[in-house]
Write an enzyme that holds these catalytic residues in place. Structure first.
Site, PDB file in Angstrom:
ATOM      1  N   TYR A 110      28.288  29.642  59.531  1.00 13.13           N
ATOM      2  CA  TYR A 110      28.281  30.367  58.254  1.00 13.13           C
ATOM      3  C   TYR A 110      27.031  30.004  57.445  1.00 13.13           C
ATOM      4  O   TYR A 110      26.293  30.876  56.966  1.00 13.13           O
ATOM      5  CB  TYR A 110      29.550  30.050  57.444  1.00 13.13           C
ATOM      6  CG  TYR A 110      29.445  30.466  55.999  1.00 13.13           C
ATOM      7  CD1 TYR A 110      29.483  31.807  55.640  1.00 13.13           C
ATOM      8  CD2 TYR A 110      29.254  29.513  54.986  1.00 13.13           C
ATOM      9  CE1 TYR A 110      29.346  32.192  54.308  1.00 13.13           C
ATOM     10  CE2 TYR A 110      29.123  29.883  53.666  1.00 13.13           C
ATOM     11  CZ  TYR A 110      29.170  31.229  53.326  1.00 13.13           C
ATOM     12  OH  TYR A 110      29.024  31.608  52.011  1.00 13.13           O
ATOM     13  N   LYS A 131      23.436  32.250  56.147  1.00 12.60           N
ATOM     14  CA  LYS A 131      22.813  32.328  54.814  1.00 12.60           C
ATOM     15  C   LYS A 131      21.344  31.906  54.893  1.00 12.60           C
ATOM     16  O   LYS A 131      20.460  32.542  54.316  1.00 12.60           O
ATOM     17  CB  LYS A 131      23.574  31.440  53.822  1.00 12.60           C
ATOM     18  CG  LYS A 131      25.001  31.887  53.546  1.00 12.60           C
ATOM     19  CD  LYS A 131      25.042  33.253  52.908  1.00 12.60           C
ATOM     20  CE  LYS A 131      26.451  33.751  52.666  1.00 12.60           C
ATOM     21  NZ  LYS A 131      26.515  35.159  52.290  1.00 12.60           N
ATOM     22  N   PHE A 135      27.082  27.728  43.798  1.00  6.21           N
ATOM     23  CA  PHE A 135      27.733  26.448  44.075  1.00  6.21           C
ATOM     24  C   PHE A 135      29.227  26.740  44.337  1.00  6.21           C
ATOM     25  O   PHE A 135      29.508  27.486  45.259  1.00  6.21           O
ATOM     26  CB  PHE A 135      27.358  25.418  42.996  1.00  6.21           C
ATOM     27  CG  PHE A 135      25.973  24.873  43.326  1.00  6.21           C
ATOM     28  CD1 PHE A 135      24.844  25.703  43.273  1.00  6.21           C
ATOM     29  CD2 PHE A 135      25.809  23.608  43.830  1.00  6.21           C
ATOM     30  CE1 PHE A 135      23.587  25.252  43.695  1.00  6.21           C
ATOM     31  CE2 PHE A 135      24.555  23.139  44.241  1.00  6.21           C
ATOM     32  CZ  PHE A 135      23.457  23.967  44.180  1.00  6.21           C
ATOM     33  N   SER A 164      24.083  30.569  49.269  1.00  7.16           N
ATOM     34  CA  SER A 164      25.037  29.484  49.026  1.00  7.16           C
ATOM     35  C   SER A 164      24.325  28.151  48.968  1.00  7.16           C
ATOM     36  O   SER A 164      23.315  27.937  49.658  1.00  7.16           O
ATOM     37  CB  SER A 164      26.043  29.477  50.172  1.00  7.16           C
ATOM     38  OG  SER A 164      26.794  28.282  50.151  1.00  7.16           O
ATOM     39  N   PHE A 180      26.960  41.283  48.583  1.00  5.80           N
ATOM     40  CA  PHE A 180      28.027  40.283  48.712  1.00  5.80           C
ATOM     41  C   PHE A 180      28.656  40.300  50.104  1.00  5.80           C
ATOM     42  O   PHE A 180      29.270  39.321  50.514  1.00  5.80           O
ATOM     43  CB  PHE A 180      29.177  40.588  47.729  1.00  5.80           C
ATOM     44  CG  PHE A 180      28.823  40.526  46.281  1.00  5.80           C
ATOM     45  CD1 PHE A 180      28.699  39.305  45.631  1.00  5.80           C
ATOM     46  CD2 PHE A 180      28.637  41.687  45.540  1.00  5.80           C
ATOM     47  CE1 PHE A 180      28.396  39.240  44.286  1.00  5.80           C
ATOM     48  CE2 PHE A 180      28.337  41.635  44.196  1.00  5.80           C
ATOM     49  CZ  PHE A 180      28.215  40.414  43.562  1.00  5.80           C
TER      50      PHE A 180
HETATM   51  P1  NAD Z   1      35.045  37.891  49.749  1.00  8.16           P
HETATM   52  O1  NAD Z   1      35.444  37.737  51.173  1.00  8.16           O
HETATM   53  O2  NAD Z   1      36.114  37.915  48.729  1.00  8.16           O
HETATM   54  O3  NAD Z   1      34.149  39.205  49.577  1.00  8.16           O
HETATM   55  C1  NAD Z   1      33.312  39.677  50.597  1.00  8.16           C
HETATM   56  C2  NAD Z   1      33.620  41.144  50.789  1.00  8.16           C
HETATM   57  O4  NAD Z   1      32.786  41.671  51.808  1.00  8.16           O
HETATM   58  C3  NAD Z   1      35.084  41.411  51.208  1.00  8.16           C
HETATM   59  O5  NAD Z   1      35.630  42.368  50.337  1.00  8.16           O
HETATM   60  C4  NAD Z   1      34.943  41.955  52.633  1.00  8.16           C
HETATM   61  O6  NAD Z   1      35.949  42.902  52.912  1.00  8.16           O
HETATM   62  C5  NAD Z   1      33.549  42.562  52.610  1.00  8.16           C
HETATM   63  N1  NAD Z   1      32.868  42.661  53.892  1.00  8.16           N
HETATM   64  C6  NAD Z   1      32.627  41.682  54.809  1.00  8.16           C
HETATM   65  N2  NAD Z   1      31.918  42.180  55.835  1.00  8.16           N
HETATM   66  C7  NAD Z   1      31.683  43.489  55.574  1.00  8.16           C
HETATM   67  C8  NAD Z   1      31.002  44.525  56.252  1.00  8.16           C
HETATM   68  N3  NAD Z   1      30.411  44.332  57.438  1.00  8.16           N
HETATM   69  N4  NAD Z   1      30.961  45.751  55.680  1.00  8.16           N
HETATM   70  C9  NAD Z   1      31.564  45.971  54.492  1.00  8.16           C
HETATM   71  N5  NAD Z   1      32.215  45.032  53.798  1.00  8.16           N
HETATM   72  C10 NAD Z   1      32.277  43.799  54.339  1.00  8.16           C
HETATM   73  O7  NAD Z   1      34.001  36.732  49.438  1.00  8.16           O
HETATM   74  P2  NAD Z   1      33.417  36.249  48.028  1.00  8.16           P
HETATM   75  O8  NAD Z   1      33.986  34.912  47.745  1.00  8.16           O
HETATM   76  O9  NAD Z   1      33.509  37.322  47.018  1.00  8.16           O
HETATM   77  O10 NAD Z   1      31.908  36.024  48.448  1.00  8.16           O
HETATM   78  C11 NAD Z   1      30.925  37.026  48.296  1.00  8.16           C
HETATM   79  C12 NAD Z   1      29.631  36.548  48.931  1.00  8.16           C
HETATM   80  O11 NAD Z   1      29.252  35.315  48.328  1.00  8.16           O
HETATM   81  C13 NAD Z   1      29.754  36.281  50.435  1.00  8.16           C
HETATM   82  O12 NAD Z   1      28.553  36.702  51.064  1.00  8.16           O
HETATM   83  C14 NAD Z   1      29.889  34.783  50.494  1.00  8.16           C
HETATM   84  O13 NAD Z   1      29.406  34.271  51.713  1.00  8.16           O
HETATM   85  C15 NAD Z   1      29.035  34.341  49.317  1.00  8.16           C
HETATM   86  N6  NAD Z   1      29.416  33.031  48.796  1.00  8.16           N
HETATM   87  C16 NAD Z   1      30.715  32.809  48.429  1.00  8.16           C
HETATM   88  C17 NAD Z   1      31.094  31.548  47.976  1.00  8.16           C
HETATM   89  C18 NAD Z   1      32.530  31.262  47.621  1.00  8.16           C
HETATM   90  O14 NAD Z   1      32.907  30.078  47.577  1.00  8.16           O
HETATM   91  N7  NAD Z   1      33.362  32.242  47.332  1.00  8.16           N
HETATM   92  C19 NAD Z   1      30.138  30.527  47.859  1.00  8.16           C
HETATM   93  C20 NAD Z   1      28.818  30.800  48.219  1.00  8.16           C
HETATM   94  C21 NAD Z   1      28.460  32.068  48.682  1.00  8.16           C
END
Ligand code: NAD
Ligand code: UDP
Length: 335
Positions: free
Chosen positions: A148, A152, A177, A124, A80
């Site tokens: 961004y 991905k 999504f 994503s 994640f």
């Molecule tokens: P989030 O920011 O809540 O969680 C991501 C976590 O990764 C955070 O806790 C952050 O502190 C940690 N992090 C970032 N870089 C890091 C690193 N180098 N080392 C250690 N920890 C690190 O985001 P989320 O909404 O839970 O999303 C999780 C994943 O899903 C992400 O990769 C995001 O791009 C992807 N995503 C999210 C969405 C959305 O709308 N939330 C949609 C599509 C994809």
């Protein structure tokens, strides 16, 4: 034997940790808390009665990543960790390419060194760019409108190449999504820094009085009511999709791609109206100009995940609105 959740303290990772712990799996969370709070561990424990192992580490740090695998027996990884703010990625592209690509590459190298071969990646719907809905897993990708999205896309390419080179690898690319909602306890939820970019946290912050009004970005799209249409998915459904993906990984090799969505589009106005009627709370809103880069209609074909993972989204739009509001009203300032 544990599942490693990189970025597991974040919004989707914390809900997935709950789902895995409740399914009887051991969980290790590695996070550098650049976009989350260590307090989430207390909340996960309050919900499940179990506390995941926590490692405060930057996944771009090779030595720190290696230490995770030396101190725990990791059978699979859900990656994640990453930066996810679209607008910020335009302002700070190098930060996004460095953090997102480097953390993925580092984890993959360390996994290889330790013989761990199961990897689930948080991709994503943004990788599809401007393609007609419903989006199928074999719809063309690329043409992303921001750095961004390109991170991905690039990580997907890296994983496809890694699988082609190592037939023992097992990778699942999950194209999310629009995740919304929160755990029904109201103990964990989405906690954006600063002004929210996304619709649901903006709505909940208006409803709780932290922001004056929602601006709806355009009502002249070719959609039934003119506002943008997206495929919103409850984060608890999404979390369960990761359990299905990990089970799939354990039983297959190669690289498989799945959309995680409901297969249904919902407009901005429909979301606002449902939120107001389910929660009996007002969301003052005005119509503003379109936001640059926004598409009119984005929703998934959810058929492949149901057919091959045995997973489908169960929760309704009303559930999403109720649980988002339950989280926000119980935690008006986040964690
Ligand atoms: P989030 O920011 O809540 O969680 C991501 C976590 O990764 C955070 O806790 C952050 O502190 C940690 N992090 C970032 N870089 C890091 C690193 N180098 N080392 C250690 N920890 C690190 O985001 P989320 O909404 O839970 O999303 C999780 C994943 O899903 C992400 O990769 C995001 O791009 C992807 N995503 C999210 C969405 C959305 O709308 N939330 C949609 C599509 C994809
Ligand atoms: N949106 C809006 N006002 C906001 C935030 C979002 O009208 O303050 C709209 C946006 O134009 C899109 C939908 O809500 O049609 C979902 O936007 P979000 O940023 O949550 O997701 P994405 O556009 O990345 O799919």
């Amino acid at each position: 034997m544990s599942i490693l959740l990189s970025g597991g303290a974040g919004y989707i990772g914390s809900h997935t940790a709950v789902a895995l712990l409740q399914a009887g799996q051991d969980v290790v969370i590695a996070d550098n808390f650049c976009n989350s709070s260590p307090k989430v561990l207390d909340r996960i424990e309050a919900i499940t009665g179990k506390r995941p192992a926590l490692i405060d580490a930057d996944l771009c740090d090779r030595e720190a990543a290696d230490a995770i695998f030396r101190s725990h027996t990791i059978t699979g990884v859900v990656h994640f960790a990453g930066l996810k703010a679209v607008g910020e990625s335009v302002q700070k592209p190098l930060l996004y390419y460095r953090n997102n690509l480097d953390s993925a590459l580092t984890l993959l190298e360390v996994m290889q060194a330790h013989g761990c071969r199961q990897f689930v990646f948080s991709s994503s719907a943004t990788v599809y760019g401007d393609q007609p809905a419903p989006l199928h897993e074999d719809s063309p990708t690329g043409g992303c409108s921001n750095p961004y999205g390109w991170t991905k896309f690039m990580i997907e390419q890296i994983l496809l190449s890694a699988c082609a080179a190592d037939p023992a690898l097992s990778v699942v690319l999950l194209r999310y999504f629009n995740p919304v909602g929160a755990h029904e306890s109201g103990l964990i939820g989405e906690n954006p820094n600063g002004i929210p970019n996304n619709l649901m946290p903006y709505i909940t912050q208006v409803a709780v009085g932290r922001r004056e009004k929602l601006t709806i970005f355009g009502n002249d799209y070719p959609t039934p009511d003119g506002t943008g249409v997206r495929d919103y998915i409850h984060v608890v459904d999404l979390a369960n999709g990761h359990l299905a993906a990990l089970n799939y990984c354990a039983a297959h090799t190669g690289c498989e791609i799945f959309n995680l969505g409901t297969g249904h589009g919902v407009s901005v106005l429909e979301m606002v109206e449902t939120f107001e009627s389910v929660n009996h709370v007002a969301v003052p809103h005005v119509i503003g100009p379109r936001r640059a880069g926004d598409l009119a209609t984005v929703y998934a074909s959810a058929e492949k995940a149901e057919r091959m993972l045995g997973w489908k989204a169960e929760k309704t739009l009303a559930d999403m609105c109720r649980d988002s509001w339950n989280w926000q009203s119980k935690n008006p300032n986040g964690y």
